[in-house]
Each structure stands twice: as C-alpha cells, then as structure tokens.
Design a protein around this motif. Sequence first.
Motif, PDB file in Angstrom:
ATOM      1  N   VAL A 160      -2.128  -4.812   8.070  1.00  0.00           N
ATOM      2  CA  VAL A 160      -2.982  -5.172   9.220  1.00  0.00           C
ATOM      3  C   VAL A 160      -4.020  -5.883   8.895  1.00  0.00           C
ATOM      4  CG1 VAL A 160      -4.373  -4.118  11.274  1.00  0.00           C
ATOM      5  CG2 VAL A 160      -2.152  -2.930  10.465  1.00  0.00           C
ATOM      6  N   ARG A 161      -4.752  -5.584   7.625  1.00  0.00           N
ATOM      7  CA  ARG A 161      -5.854  -6.404   7.455  1.00  0.00           C
ATOM      8  C   ARG A 161      -5.639  -7.805   6.805  1.00  0.00           C
ATOM      9  NH1 ARG A 161      -7.647  -1.085   5.297  1.00  0.00           N
ATOM     10  NH2 ARG A 161      -6.550  -1.464   3.310  1.00  0.00           N
ATOM     11  N   GLY A 162      -4.601  -8.066   6.635  1.00  0.00           N
ATOM     12  CA  GLY A 162      -4.023  -9.254   5.994  1.00  0.00           C
ATOM     13  C   GLY A 162      -4.005  -9.617   4.739  1.00  0.00           C
ATOM     14  N   GLU A 163      -4.041  -8.221   4.002  1.00  0.00           N
ATOM     15  CA  GLU A 163      -4.028  -8.369   2.619  1.00  0.00           C
ATOM     16  C   GLU A 163      -2.679  -8.983   2.018  1.00  0.00           C
ATOM     17  OE1 GLU A 163      -5.566  -4.830   0.550  1.00  0.00           O
ATOM     18  OE2 GLU A 163      -7.071  -4.613   2.356  1.00  0.00           O
ATOM     19  N   LEU A 164      -2.634  -9.314   0.749  1.00  0.00           N
ATOM     20  CA  LEU A 164      -1.210  -9.972   0.139  1.00  0.00           C
ATOM     21  C   LEU A 164      -0.476  -8.698  -0.040  1.00  0.00           C
ATOM     22  CD1 LEU A 164      -2.428 -13.084  -1.769  1.00  0.00           C
ATOM     23  CD2 LEU A 164      -1.442 -13.052   0.423  1.00  0.00           C
ATOM     24  N   VAL A 165       0.737  -8.506   0.504  1.00  0.00           N
ATOM     25  CA  VAL A 165       1.565  -7.631   0.152  1.00  0.00           C
ATOM     26  C   VAL A 165       3.122  -8.137  -0.068  1.00  0.00           C
ATOM     27  CG1 VAL A 165       2.585  -5.471   0.820  1.00  0.00           C
ATOM     28  CG2 VAL A 165       0.421  -5.694   1.317  1.00  0.00           C
ATOM     29  N   THR A 166       3.678  -7.950  -1.181  1.00  0.00           N
ATOM     30  CA  THR A 166       4.933  -8.807  -1.324  1.00  0.00           C
ATOM     31  C   THR A 166       6.220  -7.860  -0.704  1.00  0.00           C
ATOM     32  OG1 THR A 166       4.232  -9.207  -3.475  1.00  0.00           O
ATOM     33  CG2 THR A 166       6.444  -9.087  -2.987  1.00  0.00           C
ATOM     34  N   LEU A 167       7.023  -8.570   0.116  1.00  0.00           N
ATOM     35  CA  LEU A 167       8.049  -7.939   0.848  1.00  0.00           C
ATOM     36  C   LEU A 167       9.273  -8.470  -0.258  1.00  0.00           C
ATOM     37  CD1 LEU A 167       7.729  -9.522   4.310  1.00  0.00           C
ATOM     38  CD2 LEU A 167       7.422  -7.110   3.825  1.00  0.00           C
ATOM     39  N   ALA A 168      10.287  -7.408  -0.321  1.00  0.00           N
ATOM     40  CA  ALA A 168      11.095  -7.169  -0.948  1.00  0.00           C
ATOM     41  C   ALA A 168      12.190  -6.339  -0.724  1.00  0.00           C
ATOM     42  CB  ALA A 168      11.042  -6.815  -2.574  1.00  0.00           C
ATOM     43  N   ASP A 169      13.546  -6.777  -0.865  1.00  0.00           N
ATOM     44  CA  ASP A 169      14.857  -5.672  -0.535  1.00  0.00           C
ATOM     45  C   ASP A 169      14.828  -4.661  -1.446  1.00  0.00           C
ATOM     46  OD1 ASP A 169      15.933  -7.152   1.638  1.00  0.00           O
ATOM     47  OD2 ASP A 169      16.760  -8.495   0.299  1.00  0.00           O
ATOM     48  N   GLN A 170      14.904  -3.444  -0.593  1.00  0.00           N
ATOM     49  CA  GLN A 170      15.054  -2.325  -1.686  1.00  0.00           C
ATOM     50  C   GLN A 170      16.297  -1.461  -1.263  1.00  0.00           C
ATOM     51  OE1 GLN A 170      13.472  -1.001  -4.273  1.00  0.00           O
ATOM     52  NE2 GLN A 170      11.607  -2.252  -4.044  1.00  0.00           N
ATOM     53  N   LEU A 193      16.971  -2.750   2.690  1.00  0.00           N
ATOM     54  CA  LEU A 193      16.052  -2.777   3.834  1.00  0.00           C
ATOM     55  C   LEU A 193      14.880  -3.675   3.293  1.00  0.00           C
ATOM     56  CD1 LEU A 193      16.038   0.565   5.292  1.00  0.00           C
ATOM     57  CD2 LEU A 193      16.828  -1.470   6.433  1.00  0.00           C
ATOM     58  N   LEU A 194      14.290  -4.359   4.059  1.00  0.00           N
ATOM     59  CA  LEU A 194      13.130  -5.343   3.596  1.00  0.00           C
ATOM     60  C   LEU A 194      11.669  -4.367   3.662  1.00  0.00           C
ATOM     61  CD1 LEU A 194      12.493  -8.300   2.677  1.00  0.00           C
ATOM     62  CD2 LEU A 194      12.151  -8.857   5.203  1.00  0.00           C
ATOM     63  N   VAL A 195      11.292  -4.497   2.281  1.00  0.00           N
ATOM     64  CA  VAL A 195      10.017  -3.421   2.554  1.00  0.00           C
ATOM     65  C   VAL A 195       8.950  -4.055   2.106  1.00  0.00           C
ATOM     66  CG1 VAL A 195       9.350  -1.089   1.448  1.00  0.00           C
ATOM     67  CG2 VAL A 195      11.698  -1.425   2.367  1.00  0.00           C
ATOM     68  N   PRO A 196       7.851  -3.632   2.611  1.00  0.00           N
ATOM     69  CA  PRO A 196       6.593  -4.085   1.637  1.00  0.00           C
ATOM     70  C   PRO A 196       6.248  -3.408   0.567  1.00  0.00           C
ATOM     71  CG  PRO A 196       5.954  -2.785   3.742  1.00  0.00           C
ATOM     72  CD  PRO A 196       7.395  -3.034   3.759  1.00  0.00           C
ATOM     73  N   GLU A 197       5.927  -3.992  -0.517  1.00  0.00           N
ATOM     74  CA  GLU A 197       5.825  -3.297  -1.844  1.00  0.00           C
ATOM     75  C   GLU A 197       4.333  -3.489  -2.132  1.00  0.00           C
ATOM     76  OE1 GLU A 197       8.230  -5.413  -4.514  1.00  0.00           O
ATOM     77  OE2 GLU A 197       9.753  -3.544  -4.520  1.00  0.00           O
ATOM     78  N   GLU A 198       4.011  -2.196  -2.528  1.00  0.00           N
ATOM     79  CA  GLU A 198       2.478  -2.213  -3.214  1.00  0.00           C
ATOM     80  C   GLU A 198       2.590  -0.939  -4.285  1.00  0.00           C
ATOM     81  OE1 GLU A 198      -0.638  -1.515  -4.815  1.00  0.00           O
ATOM     82  OE2 GLU A 198      -0.449  -3.378  -3.510  1.00  0.00           O
ATOM     83  N   GLY A 199       2.862  -1.320  -5.413  1.00  0.00           N
ATOM     84  CA  GLY A 199       3.063  -0.462  -6.572  1.00  0.00           C
ATOM     85  C   GLY A 199       2.876   0.899  -6.703  1.00  0.00           C
ATOM     86  N   ARG A 200       1.447   1.203  -6.458  1.00  0.00           N
ATOM     87  CA  ARG A 200       0.835   2.504  -6.385  1.00  0.00           C
ATOM     88  C   ARG A 200       1.402   3.225  -5.334  1.00  0.00           C
ATOM     89  NH1 ARG A 200      -5.064   1.357  -4.517  1.00  0.00           N
ATOM     90  NH2 ARG A 200      -3.868  -0.229  -3.628  1.00  0.00           N
ATOM     91  N   PHE A 201       1.734   2.873  -4.292  1.00  0.00           N
ATOM     92  CA  PHE A 201       2.229   3.579  -3.056  1.00  0.00           C
ATOM     93  C   PHE A 201       3.810   3.973  -3.084  1.00  0.00           C
ATOM     94  CE2 PHE A 201      -1.993   1.839  -1.681  1.00  0.00           C
ATOM     95  CZ  PHE A 201      -2.587   2.929  -1.744  1.00  0.00           C
ATOM     96  N   MET A 202       4.823   2.890  -3.467  1.00  0.00           N
ATOM     97  CA  MET A 202       5.833   3.000  -3.173  1.00  0.00           C
ATOM     98  C   MET A 202       6.850   3.703  -4.239  1.00  0.00           C
ATOM     99  SD  MET A 202       6.303   1.380  -0.631  1.00  0.00           S
ATOM    100  CE  MET A 202       7.994   1.327  -0.419  1.00  0.00           C
ATOM    101  N   GLN A 203       7.702   4.419  -3.687  1.00  0.00           N
ATOM    102  CA  GLN A 203       8.541   5.553  -4.602  1.00  0.00           C
ATOM    103  C   GLN A 203       9.470   4.543  -5.471  1.00  0.00           C
ATOM    104  OE1 GLN A 203       9.975   9.094  -3.130  1.00  0.00           O
ATOM    105  NE2 GLN A 203      11.999   8.292  -3.161  1.00  0.00           N
ATOM    106  N   HIS A 204       9.698   4.941  -6.668  1.00  0.00           N
ATOM    107  CA  HIS A 204      10.675   4.335  -7.423  1.00  0.00           C
ATOM    108  C   HIS A 204      12.063   4.976  -7.095  1.00  0.00           C
ATOM    109  CE1 HIS A 204       8.161   1.484  -9.862  1.00  0.00           C
ATOM    110  NE2 HIS A 204       7.258   2.430  -9.303  1.00  0.00           N
ATOM    111  N   THR A 205      13.192   4.242  -7.288  1.00  0.00           N
ATOM    112  CA  THR A 205      14.617   4.871  -7.171  1.00  0.00           C
ATOM    113  C   THR A 205      14.700   5.908  -8.184  1.00  0.00           C
ATOM    114  OG1 THR A 205      15.356   3.045  -6.137  1.00  0.00           O
ATOM    115  CG2 THR A 205      16.780   4.349  -6.871  1.00  0.00           C
ATOM    116  N   LYS A 206      15.112   6.989  -8.023  1.00  0.00           N
ATOM    117  CA  LYS A 206      15.172   7.962  -9.030  1.00  0.00           C
ATOM    118  C   LYS A 206      16.214   7.795  -9.888  1.00  0.00           C
ATOM    119  CE  LYS A 206      16.393  13.147  -9.181  1.00  0.00           C
ATOM    120  NZ  LYS A 206      17.084  13.088 -10.351  1.00  0.00           N
ATOM    121  N   GLU A 207      15.776   8.150 -11.287  1.00  0.00           N
ATOM    122  CA  GLU A 207      16.816   7.623 -12.436  1.00  0.00           C
ATOM    123  C   GLU A 207      17.963   8.878 -12.470  1.00  0.00           C
ATOM    124  OE1 GLU A 207      16.587   5.306 -14.434  1.00  0.00           O
ATOM    125  OE2 GLU A 207      14.712   4.419 -13.472  1.00  0.00           O
ATOM    126  N   GLY A 208      19.139   8.303 -12.908  1.00  0.00           N
ATOM    127  CA  GLY A 208      20.173   9.465 -12.880  1.00  0.00           C
ATOM    128  C   GLY A 208      20.838   8.819 -14.119  1.00  0.00           C
TER     129      GLY A 208
END
Length: 370
Positions: A160-170, A193-208
């Motif tokens: 909303v504030r217009g900060e640079l956030v990468t969009l990527a398929d997850q 799905l197309l998701v805004p990525e921000e490393g600190r906040f996004m969950q990483h896919t569970k390792e298996g």
Amino acid sequence: MFRLGLIINPLAGVGGSVGLKGSDGEATAKKALALGAEPKANLRSQQALEPLKGLEIELITYPGEMGEDCARVAGFDPQVLGAIKQGHTSAADTERAAREMAALGVDLILFAGGDGTARNICHAIGDSTPVLGIPAGVKIHSGVYTVTPKAAGEVVAMLVRGELVTLADQEVRDIDEEAFREGRVRAKYYGELLVPEEGRFMQHTKEGGREIEELVLDDIAADFTETMEDDVRYIMGSGSTVQALMEHLGLDNTLLGVDLIENGKLIGSDLTAQQLLAMTEGRKARLVITVIGGQGHIIGRGNQQLSPELLRRLGRDNIIVVATKSKLKELDGRPLIVDSGDVELNHQLSGLIRIITGYRDAVLYRVADY
C-alpha cells in the motif's frame, strides 16, 4: 487507492485444537465443533488487518463470517459482494469469492485458511491475481502464507505504501488428511499462486524426506531423559525429533499429535487442547517441542493443541526445545517463529531460547516477534 480483497475460511484450523489434524470437509468441521473447538480464522484475520489501519485501502469482501464481520471490527467500511448461508460456508463460496474479486481487478486478495483454502483459491483464479495467505489452518505446507497473521498485514502495508516488493509464483501443496491422521505425510503439488515476497515474513515450503540423524537424535534423547524429573507431567509435541525421545523412553508416540507422560509412563495419547488443560491443571508440567524443518515454527504449525492458555500456564521457562543442528542450519539464519494466535503471547515468547542439540550440548537461538 489500493483495492484489497479479503476472503476468510471461517472454519480453517478448527480441527487443530481437538486433535483432528485438519479441517477439510464439512463432516470434519462439524466433528471438531461438536468436540468443543472454537473457530479462530476471524480472530487471526483481525490481527492481519491491524497494521493496515489508517492506510488508504478500499476493502472488498464477502458477507458475515467470510470477511465482512472481521473488516468492520477492524474499523473498515467494506464493499460486500455475493451472499452466503451463514454458518454453512463451503469451498465453493471461497472459489466464487476469489473469482468475483479477481474480475473486479483488486490489487491483492488476502485470504485466511490452510492448504485446503489455498487449493480453492488456486483452482478458482490460478496465478492471474496476486494473493497472500493469512495462516489459519492446521497444516500449512504451501509457500503462499506468511509466518504469522501480523506478518501478512505488514506485507500488505508495504504494498500500500508503494515499497518495492517482488512478486513470484509459489507452490500450493496439500496433504492427504486421512493418511496424516495415521501418521503419514503425503504432500501433493496442486499449482502455483502469484505472491508478494518479503523474506522476513514469508513462510518457506516445509522440507521433507531428509535423512534422520539417528546418532544425534540418540544424544538429544539421552540428554533429555537424564534431566527428567519425577512427578512432572511432560507434554510431548509432534514431530520426528520428539518421537525419537519417546522411542528412547520405550513409549508409544503420536507422531503428528501431542502426548503426555509422567514418571516414565504414557498417561495420555493424541490429546486435545481441553484435555491437555485438564490433565495439567494444578500440576507441575513442561512442554517438549521441536522445530519444523525449513519453516522454523515451534508453535502454530500442526500443534494447535498447545493453546495460549496452556502456554501461559506453563511459562517460557518450562518450554523445552529440541532440534538437530542440521535442522537449525537449514533455516539459514532465519529466526524461530511462534504463531500461537495471541499476539501478546508471541511477544512474550520471543527472544533467545535454549535448544538442546545433543548430549550436554545446547545452543541459543532467536525467536522472532512477528
């Protein structure tokens, strides 16, 4: 003005606190409610909307429990689409809401649920519209969710504030709940799905599929059992590392549930949130949990039986975390995460925490306050 769609699966995660290990399907949800489960998806969505107060947002949602109620409590005056049968929402409602919001050209759809809800969104709109998941389900293997509800709000606020956030398929992944209830994890890929990525906040896919470090687990188990005290009730969380402790003790274990032991004996298996509260009332108790590989969660993923009331009763000093160093290294410096459903409790449990990583070997690792 930023146009934000909001979709809430009101029954997401309802099976977690009563040990059902999922909430997919009307029958499972009804069973969970009959067992005394309380829906939490709207509360978690309110936490996500908190960072958005005061920002210029046009909020578009569905009626009642699918978003409108939550939006109004959070101080928004939303545009409400469609119609639902209150108390009887379904996957079809979620998919219809997603299609209608995408057709209106919203900038982002914020949705609350678990892997089943992500599947519904993916089926309805694919990667045509950016989306972001508020974690509210029991099992979350998909990479479209933030680490906590508050983190979802922070990511949206950046947009909303217009900060640079990468969009990527997850990836959207979901597991077979029936197999899950039998202790087997079978995750299947359903799309992206197309998701805004921000490393600190996004969950990483569970390792298996990682190789179990048997010798290290034996060392961790030996350290833990040496320090066990008589007449203390140990709440044994889910996961293979805790399972190794139970095997060392010669006790049966619920791999994907929560058990209770005292004086070397199993006194409760696959317990619900209410059972855990009842069986630890007025007794000295400790909680033993591990880290979800690749994600870093210690509370809030697959162990919703560990309620905020129970965690407060135990206190931070009575929480024992066990994990191999290799599992911690997989986090690549990212902090551990507590997503209890209670923002204040998350804050209280943040900071450095001691983790048993071997025999008389421990490390201090940071727990984030997201």
